[in-house]
Write an enzyme that holds these catalytic residues in place. Structure first.
Site, short mmCIF file in Angstrom:
data_model
loop_
_atom_site.label_atom_id
_atom_site.label_comp_id
_atom_site.label_asym_id
_atom_site.label_seq_id
_atom_site.Cartn_x
_atom_site.Cartn_y
_atom_site.Cartn_z
N PRO A 96 0.81 -1.19 -0.09
CA PRO A 96 0.03 -0.08 0.15
C PRO A 96 0.94 1.15 -0.05
CG PRO A 96 -0.41 -1.33 1.90
CD PRO A 96 0.49 -1.85 1.23
N ASN A 97 0.16 2.15 -0.92
CA ASN A 97 0.99 3.56 -0.85
C ASN A 97 2.13 3.67 -1.45
OD1 ASN A 97 -1.42 4.98 0.36
ND2 ASN A 97 -0.51 3.72 2.53
N ARG B 137 3.98 11.04 -1.43
CA ARG B 137 3.51 11.11 0.14
C ARG B 137 5.08 11.26 0.63
NH1 ARG B 137 4.13 5.00 1.82
NH2 ARG B 137 3.59 5.69 3.86
N TYR C 59 10.42 9.38 2.15
CA TYR C 59 10.23 8.40 1.15
C TYR C 59 11.23 9.13 0.01
CZ TYR C 59 7.22 5.76 4.01
OH TYR C 59 6.76 5.23 4.94
N ASN D 194 8.10 -5.19 -0.50
CA ASN D 194 7.84 -4.21 0.62
C ASN D 194 6.35 -4.13 0.83
OD1 ASN D 194 7.61 -1.59 1.90
ND2 ASN D 194 9.13 -0.58 0.45
N ALA E 92 2.52 -0.89 4.84
CA ALA E 92 1.88 -0.97 6.34
C ALA E 92 1.75 -2.34 6.84
CB ALA E 92 0.75 0.16 6.50
N HIS F 63 3.52 -4.62 9.33
CA HIS F 63 3.53 -4.27 10.93
C HIS F 63 2.08 -5.41 11.39
CE1 HIS F 63 5.97 -1.14 10.09
NE2 HIS F 63 5.18 -0.43 9.35
N ASP G 290 2.02 -15.65 6.33
CA ASP G 290 1.75 -17.08 5.88
C ASP G 290 1.85 -17.31 4.36
OD1 ASP G 290 1.27 -17.20 8.59
OD2 ASP G 290 -0.86 -17.45 8.44
N HIS H 233 12.38 -1.88 2.76
CA HIS H 233 11.96 -0.87 3.43
C HIS H 233 12.78 0.41 2.78
CE1 HIS H 233 8.81 -3.03 5.62
NE2 HIS H 233 10.09 -3.62 6.10
N ILE H 234 12.05 1.45 2.28
CA ILE H 234 12.99 2.70 1.66
C ILE H 234 13.60 3.36 3.05
CG2 ILE H 234 12.42 4.58 0.79
CD1 ILE H 234 10.21 3.37 -0.85
N SER H 235 12.50 3.37 4.06
CA SER H 235 13.12 4.40 5.27
C SER H 235 13.75 3.14 6.10
CB SER H 235 11.83 5.09 6.05
OG SER H 235 10.90 4.02 6.43
N ARG I 13 6.15 0.92 13.68
CA ARG I 13 6.68 0.44 12.86
C ARG I 13 8.06 -0.42 12.89
NH1 ARG I 13 4.60 3.53 8.43
NH2 ARG I 13 3.89 5.84 8.83
#
Length: 148
Positions: free
Chosen positions: A9-10, A17, A22, A74, A77, A80, A87, A100-102, A111
């Site tokens: 997502p996103n 964003r 990012y 990636n 969200a 988490h 699974d 993960h970018i960050s 996070r």
């Protein structure tokens, strides 16, 4: 050799964003970067993005039937809290790299938790978009080592 890169997502909102987190580059830039790296490495890559948990799970399951050699994910969200994605990844007996970018360990407390991490071979975080390139290199190395 074929890798599947899955973005959750996103991620399609890169460049829109939270640019301070990012970066300024957009999603199309990331796609070009991934395909350029694949060409340099002499491998095939498919990139998939969805904002929907079930669609991501479907894509992971398709990878089994498509004989994908490695997955880079990636989960956004979903990192988490998505035990369903976890699974699905656990079923895949191929190299899996979480990216993960960050640096999620230097952000909000929620996070710092990854339910995905334990079913992946490696986790790359905080390297910006270059983390995808390193994930591709690492996935190929793991695939080649598994052939021995």
């Amino acid at each position: 050799m074929k890798l599947l890169v899955i973005n959750g997502p996103n991620l399609n909102f890169l460049g829109i964003r939270e640019k301070e987190v990012y970066g300024m580059e957009n999603y199309e830039y990331l796609l070009r970067q991934i395909h350029k790296k694949a060409e340099e490495m002499g491998i095939l890559v498919e990139v998939y993005q969805s904002n929907h948990e079930g669609a991501i799970i479907d894509k992971i399951q398709e990878a089994y039937f498509d004989k994908i050699h490695g997955i880079i994910i990636n989960p956004g969200a979903y990192t988490h809290y998505s035990y369903a994605i976890r699974d699905a990844l656990a079923c895949m007996k191929i190299p899996k790299i979480e990216v993960h970018i960050s640096n999620i360990m230097e952000r909000e407390d929620f996070r710092k938790i990854s339910v995905i991490r334990e079913v992946c071979d490696e986790q790359i975080k905080g390297e910006g978009l270059k983390g995808y390139e390193r994930a591709m290199e690492l996935a190929v190395k793991l695939i080649e080592n598994n052939k021995k």
